[in-house]
Design a protein around this motif. Structure first.
Motif, PDB file in Angstrom:
ATOM      1  N   GLU A 147      34.782  25.369  44.000  1.00  0.00           N
ATOM      2  CA  GLU A 147      34.758  25.174  45.445  1.00  0.00           C
ATOM      3  C   GLU A 147      35.932  24.314  45.892  1.00  0.00           C
ATOM      4  OE1 GLU A 147      33.296  25.653  49.329  1.00  0.00           O
ATOM      5  OE2 GLU A 147      32.634  26.623  47.469  1.00  0.00           O
ATOM      6  N   THR A 181      24.793  28.520  46.651  1.00  0.00           N
ATOM      7  CA  THR A 181      25.447  29.783  47.013  1.00  0.00           C
ATOM      8  C   THR A 181      26.488  30.135  45.966  1.00  0.00           C
ATOM      9  OG1 THR A 181      27.132  28.623  48.341  1.00  0.00           O
ATOM     10  CG2 THR A 181      25.157  29.404  49.499  1.00  0.00           C
ATOM     11  N   ASP A 182      26.860  31.424  45.915  1.00  0.00           N
ATOM     12  CA  ASP A 182      27.943  31.817  45.019  1.00  0.00           C
ATOM     13  C   ASP A 182      29.277  31.654  45.739  1.00  0.00           C
ATOM     14  OD1 ASP A 182      28.293  34.026  46.711  1.00  0.00           O
ATOM     15  OD2 ASP A 182      27.264  35.419  45.366  1.00  0.00           O
ATOM     16  N   MET A 183      30.354  32.056  45.093  1.00  0.00           N
ATOM     17  CA  MET A 183      31.679  31.844  45.668  1.00  0.00           C
ATOM     18  C   MET A 183      31.916  32.664  46.934  1.00  0.00           C
ATOM     19  SD  MET A 183      33.108  29.490  43.982  1.00  0.00           S
ATOM     20  CE  MET A 183      34.754  29.625  44.681  1.00  0.00           C
ATOM     21  N   ASN A 184      31.044  33.626  47.191  1.00  0.00           N
ATOM     22  CA  ASN A 184      31.140  34.427  48.410  1.00  0.00           C
ATOM     23  C   ASN A 184      30.212  33.909  49.503  1.00  0.00           C
ATOM     24  OD1 ASN A 184      33.038  36.363  47.372  1.00  0.00           O
ATOM     25  ND2 ASN A 184      31.347  37.264  46.183  1.00  0.00           N
ATOM     26  N   GLY A 185      29.543  32.789  49.225  1.00  0.00           N
ATOM     27  CA  GLY A 185      28.650  32.210  50.213  1.00  0.00           C
ATOM     28  C   GLY A 185      27.284  32.844  50.265  1.00  0.00           C
ATOM     29  N   VAL A 186      26.952  33.662  49.270  1.00  0.00           N
ATOM     30  CA  VAL A 186      25.644  34.311  49.218  1.00  0.00           C
ATOM     31  C   VAL A 186      24.633  33.388  48.554  1.00  0.00           C
ATOM     32  CG1 VAL A 186      24.338  36.291  48.365  1.00  0.00           C
ATOM     33  CG2 VAL A 186      26.705  36.588  49.129  1.00  0.00           C
TER      34      VAL A 186
END
Length: 227
Positions: A125, A217-222
């Motif tokens: 992040e 969240t993952d790196m895609n914001g999910v």
């Protein structure tokens, strides 16, 4: 009326420091238990105060006995008293800590030695965008209370998979992400110590909210949380 930590707690710890052996502790067990009773009441009030704006799942009071199995220092007792307050729920990350020690009392909060998956997620992040965490660290009240992350716990150059030339390497190279605020003995014994402590814990909330979002969240914001 709020619990006020008596000076006798530190008197006991100072004496223990000079007589750190089991015979002395046995002789002064009543003093120790009297102090522990007051401290447990104080921790309970702190927990209640935290629960007004947060949700605490567990209070851990650390044992006064030291684990000396792998230590060169064989003195059997810690010369401080400490407790931690764990936040409840997968969506609440971070933890609160309190250490009471003559001349070295402090509160702390954040992420001490996070597991490998969380550490990698935090570093990724910051590699992608560290503007939000830097904004939090530079916020006026936060900066006044804390001196930023403790840099003692860091790799020498760059973690594996990261560039030492990265603009945010000062953050990426850290192995823990926590901040500390120290208290004088006079502050610890004061009637408003609990309120002072809770004020500093409250200052951590924007940081905790941000890091909770990152770590859930993952790196895609999910979201990684189960619905």
């Amino acid at each position: 009326m709020s619990v006020v930590i008596p000076k006798s707690v530190f008197t006991f710890l100072n004496n223990l420091k000079e007589n750190n052996h089991r015979d002395w502790m046995t002789e002064h067990k009543k003093e120790y238990l009297a102090g522990e009773k007051v401290l447990k009441q104080f921790y309970a009030e702190v927990e209640d105060g935290l629960n007004k704006t947060d949700k605490i799942a567990k209070v851990k009071i650390f044992r006064i006995n030291r684990d000396i199995r792998f230590s060169n220092d064989k003195t059997p007792y810690n010369v401080h008293r400490s407790a931690s307050f764990s936040r409840a729920g997968e969506d609440r990350r971070g933890g609160y800590y309190l250490r009471l020690e003559p001349g070295a009392s402090a509160m702390a909060g954040g992420f001490w030695d996070p597991n490998p998956a969380d550490l990698l997620r935090i570093r990724k992040e910051f590699e992608m965008d560290a503007s939000e965490i830097r904004k939090i660290l530079q916020q006026k009240d936060f900066k006044k209370a804390f001196d930023g992350f403790i840099e003692e716990y860091a790799v020498k150059t760059a973690p594996k998979g990261f560039s030492k030339e990265d603009l945010n390497i000062d953050l990426i190279r850290l192995k823990s992400y926590f901040v500390v605020h120290k208290f004088t003995d006079a502050e610890v014994f004061s009637e408003d110590f609990k309120d002072n402590l809770l004020h500093h814990y409250q200052l951590l909330r924007p940081y905790f909210n941000y890091m909770s979002d990152v770590l859930t969240t993952d790196m895609n914001g999910v979201s990684l949380l189960k619905n």
